[in-house]
Design a protein around this motif. Structure first.
Motif, PDB file in Angstrom:
ATOM      1  N   ALA A  77       0.809  -1.241  -0.078  1.00  0.00           N
ATOM      2  CA  ALA A  77       0.149  -0.077  -0.106  1.00  0.00           C
ATOM      3  C   ALA A  77       0.940   0.989  -0.140  1.00  0.00           C
ATOM      4  O   ALA A  77       2.043   1.194   0.883  1.00  0.00           O
ATOM      5  N   ALA A  78       0.582   2.236  -0.723  1.00  0.00           N
ATOM      6  CA  ALA A  78       1.179   3.388  -0.632  1.00  0.00           C
ATOM      7  C   ALA A  78       0.823   4.343   0.391  1.00  0.00           C
ATOM      8  O   ALA A  78       0.045   4.079   1.117  1.00  0.00           O
ATOM      9  N   PRO A  79       1.911   4.887   1.047  1.00  0.00           N
ATOM     10  CA  PRO A  79       1.907   5.732   2.235  1.00  0.00           C
ATOM     11  C   PRO A  79       0.749   6.697   1.778  1.00  0.00           C
ATOM     12  O   PRO A  79       0.755   7.238   0.809  1.00  0.00           O
ATOM     13  N   LEU A  80       0.355   7.191   3.087  1.00  0.00           N
ATOM     14  CA  LEU A  80      -0.753   8.468   2.843  1.00  0.00           C
ATOM     15  C   LEU A  80      -0.005   9.862   2.576  1.00  0.00           C
ATOM     16  O   LEU A  80       1.137   9.969   3.154  1.00  0.00           O
ATOM     17  N   ILE A 135     -16.158   3.494  17.010  1.00  0.00           N
ATOM     18  CA  ILE A 135     -16.159   2.427  16.320  1.00  0.00           C
ATOM     19  C   ILE A 135     -16.375   2.769  14.752  1.00  0.00           C
ATOM     20  O   ILE A 135     -15.695   2.067  14.069  1.00  0.00           O
ATOM     21  N   TRP A 136     -17.247   3.783  14.564  1.00  0.00           N
ATOM     22  CA  TRP A 136     -17.178   4.075  13.031  1.00  0.00           C
ATOM     23  C   TRP A 136     -15.761   4.349  12.305  1.00  0.00           C
ATOM     24  O   TRP A 136     -15.644   4.031  11.509  1.00  0.00           O
ATOM     25  N   PHE A 137     -15.281   5.256  13.064  1.00  0.00           N
ATOM     26  CA  PHE A 137     -13.962   5.766  12.665  1.00  0.00           C
ATOM     27  C   PHE A 137     -12.899   4.536  12.241  1.00  0.00           C
ATOM     28  O   PHE A 137     -12.137   4.269  11.223  1.00  0.00           O
ATOM     29  N   ALA A 138     -12.929   3.687  13.491  1.00  0.00           N
ATOM     30  CA  ALA A 138     -11.957   2.558  13.361  1.00  0.00           C
ATOM     31  C   ALA A 138     -12.428   1.680  12.339  1.00  0.00           C
ATOM     32  O   ALA A 138     -11.526   1.096  11.668  1.00  0.00           O
ATOM     33  N   THR A 139     -13.745   1.242  12.000  1.00  0.00           N
ATOM     34  CA  THR A 139     -14.172   0.478  11.289  1.00  0.00           C
ATOM     35  C   THR A 139     -13.928   0.970   9.982  1.00  0.00           C
ATOM     36  O   THR A 139     -13.457   0.261   8.938  1.00  0.00           O
ATOM     37  N   THR A 140     -14.175   2.291   9.611  1.00  0.00           N
ATOM     38  CA  THR A 140     -14.023   2.801   8.351  1.00  0.00           C
ATOM     39  C   THR A 140     -12.545   2.573   7.850  1.00  0.00           C
ATOM     40  O   THR A 140     -12.080   2.264   7.014  1.00  0.00           O
ATOM     41  N   PHE A 141     -11.678   3.213   9.045  1.00  0.00           N
ATOM     42  CA  PHE A 141     -10.172   3.026   8.803  1.00  0.00           C
ATOM     43  C   PHE A 141      -9.797   1.647   8.171  1.00  0.00           C
ATOM     44  O   PHE A 141      -8.692   1.726   7.538  1.00  0.00           O
ATOM     45  N   LEU A 142     -10.075   0.418   8.970  1.00  0.00           N
ATOM     46  CA  LEU A 142      -9.450  -0.717   8.724  1.00  0.00           C
ATOM     47  C   LEU A 142     -10.370  -1.186   7.474  1.00  0.00           C
ATOM     48  O   LEU A 142      -9.432  -2.053   6.923  1.00  0.00           O
ATOM     49  N   GLY A 146      -7.220  -1.094   1.494  1.00  0.00           N
ATOM     50  CA  GLY A 146      -6.719  -1.263   0.135  1.00  0.00           C
ATOM     51  C   GLY A 146      -7.755  -0.199  -0.894  1.00  0.00           C
ATOM     52  O   GLY A 146      -7.466  -0.562  -1.944  1.00  0.00           O
ATOM     53  N   SER A 147      -8.517   0.562  -0.324  1.00  0.00           N
ATOM     54  CA  SER A 147      -9.404   1.522  -0.983  1.00  0.00           C
ATOM     55  C   SER A 147      -8.710   2.684  -1.409  1.00  0.00           C
ATOM     56  O   SER A 147      -7.472   2.994  -0.929  1.00  0.00           O
ATOM     57  N   ARG A 148      -9.124   3.282  -2.466  1.00  0.00           N
ATOM     58  CA  ARG A 148      -8.590   4.695  -2.717  1.00  0.00           C
ATOM     59  C   ARG A 148      -9.003   5.752  -1.572  1.00  0.00           C
ATOM     60  O   ARG A 148      -9.714   5.546  -0.658  1.00  0.00           O
ATOM     61  N   ALA A 149      -8.336   6.717  -1.497  1.00  0.00           N
ATOM     62  CA  ALA A 149      -8.234   7.828  -0.405  1.00  0.00           C
ATOM     63  C   ALA A 149      -9.736   8.361  -0.315  1.00  0.00           C
ATOM     64  O   ALA A 149     -10.289   8.744   0.711  1.00  0.00           O
ATOM     65  N   TRP A 150     -10.149   8.866  -1.574  1.00  0.00           N
ATOM     66  CA  TRP A 150     -11.678   9.289  -1.384  1.00  0.00           C
ATOM     67  C   TRP A 150     -12.591   8.363  -0.898  1.00  0.00           C
ATOM     68  O   TRP A 150     -13.526   9.002  -0.505  1.00  0.00           O
ATOM     69  N   VAL A 151     -12.513   7.016  -1.114  1.00  0.00           N
ATOM     70  CA  VAL A 151     -13.443   6.209  -0.705  1.00  0.00           C
ATOM     71  C   VAL A 151     -13.493   6.359   0.997  1.00  0.00           C
ATOM     72  O   VAL A 151     -14.498   6.255   1.621  1.00  0.00           O
ATOM     73  N   ARG A 152     -12.309   6.478   1.435  1.00  0.00           N
ATOM     74  CA  ARG A 152     -12.136   6.601   2.710  1.00  0.00           C
ATOM     75  C   ARG A 152     -12.803   7.815   3.394  1.00  0.00           C
ATOM     76  O   ARG A 152     -13.522   7.976   4.356  1.00  0.00           O
ATOM     77  N   LEU A 153     -12.402   8.908   2.633  1.00  0.00           N
ATOM     78  CA  LEU A 153     -12.832  10.279   3.263  1.00  0.00           C
ATOM     79  C   LEU A 153     -14.436  10.111   2.925  1.00  0.00           C
ATOM     80  O   LEU A 153     -14.986  10.967   3.853  1.00  0.00           O
ATOM     81  N   VAL A 154     -14.967   9.640   2.016  1.00  0.00           N
ATOM     82  CA  VAL A 154     -16.522   9.675   1.928  1.00  0.00           C
ATOM     83  C   VAL A 154     -17.182   8.922   2.746  1.00  0.00           C
ATOM     84  O   VAL A 154     -18.317   9.256   3.431  1.00  0.00           O
TER      85      VAL A 154
END
Length: 176
Positions: A77-80, A135-142, A146-154
């Motif tokens: 994975a590419a670094p943030l 819980i939402w933050f950790a679940t979304t982060f985990l 492997g997804s794109r950055a914009w998916v995580r932000l959404v």
């Protein structure tokens, strides 16, 4: 460093040393060179001439274990980036404020909720509401590693919108 020494931007003492000049007529790496053959499985040659060495070394080597094939297929994975790190920090701060908002707002509702539900039910829902944001933050982060950055932000922005601490927003710290 340019190949022509006369085009260098700086000249230092000892620039006339012939060992500093890079060879121009000899290929950088050959497939039968011992350096390429000595690379362990999973390593690749880097630097000048690595294009030739990497292609032949990968063909000559076979994986020692079946698990090595799967490990080679995975790309790390590419670094943030800086913008993503700042966005994660800001959204993490918002989620922390949401936790504080749910605690303050929920404690303000405790007296009014005793008439509607039992104390045990209130405590369970209160702590579930408080823990919903982390819980939402950790679940979304985990789940979006492997997804794109914009998916995580959404998904993180959707959590910010969905988990607004309404008791705090409607009553505030003092109440009405």
């Amino acid at each position: 460093m340019s190949r022509d020494r006369e085009e260098d931007a700086f000249r230092w003492e000892g620039d006339g040393d012939p060992t500093l000049d890079a060879p121009t007529s000899e290929p950088a790496a050959r497939a039968d060179s011992p350096r390429v053959a000595d690379l362990p499985a999973g390593f690749t040659a880097v630097g000048r001439g690595s294009e030739d060495a990497a292609g032949t070394a990968a063909i000559d080597r076979e994986p020692a274990v079946e698990g090595d094939v799967a490990a080679r297929d995975e790309t790390p994975a590419a670094p943030l980036g800086n913008a993503m790190l700042i966005a994660l920090g800001v959204l993490g701060g918002v989620y922390a404020l949401w936790v504080i908002g749910w605690i303050i707002g929920g404690l303000r509702l405790q007296g009014a909720a005793q008439y509607l539900v039992a104390d045990v039910m209130f405590q369970g829902s209160f702590w579930l509401a408080v823990l919903a944001a982390p819980i939402w933050f950790a679940t979304t982060f985990l789940l979006t590693r492997g997804s794109r950055a914009w998916v995580r932000l959404v998904w993180l922005i959707a959590g910010v919108v969905l988990l607004v601490p309404w008791p705090f927003v409607m009553m505030g710290t003092v109440g009405q």
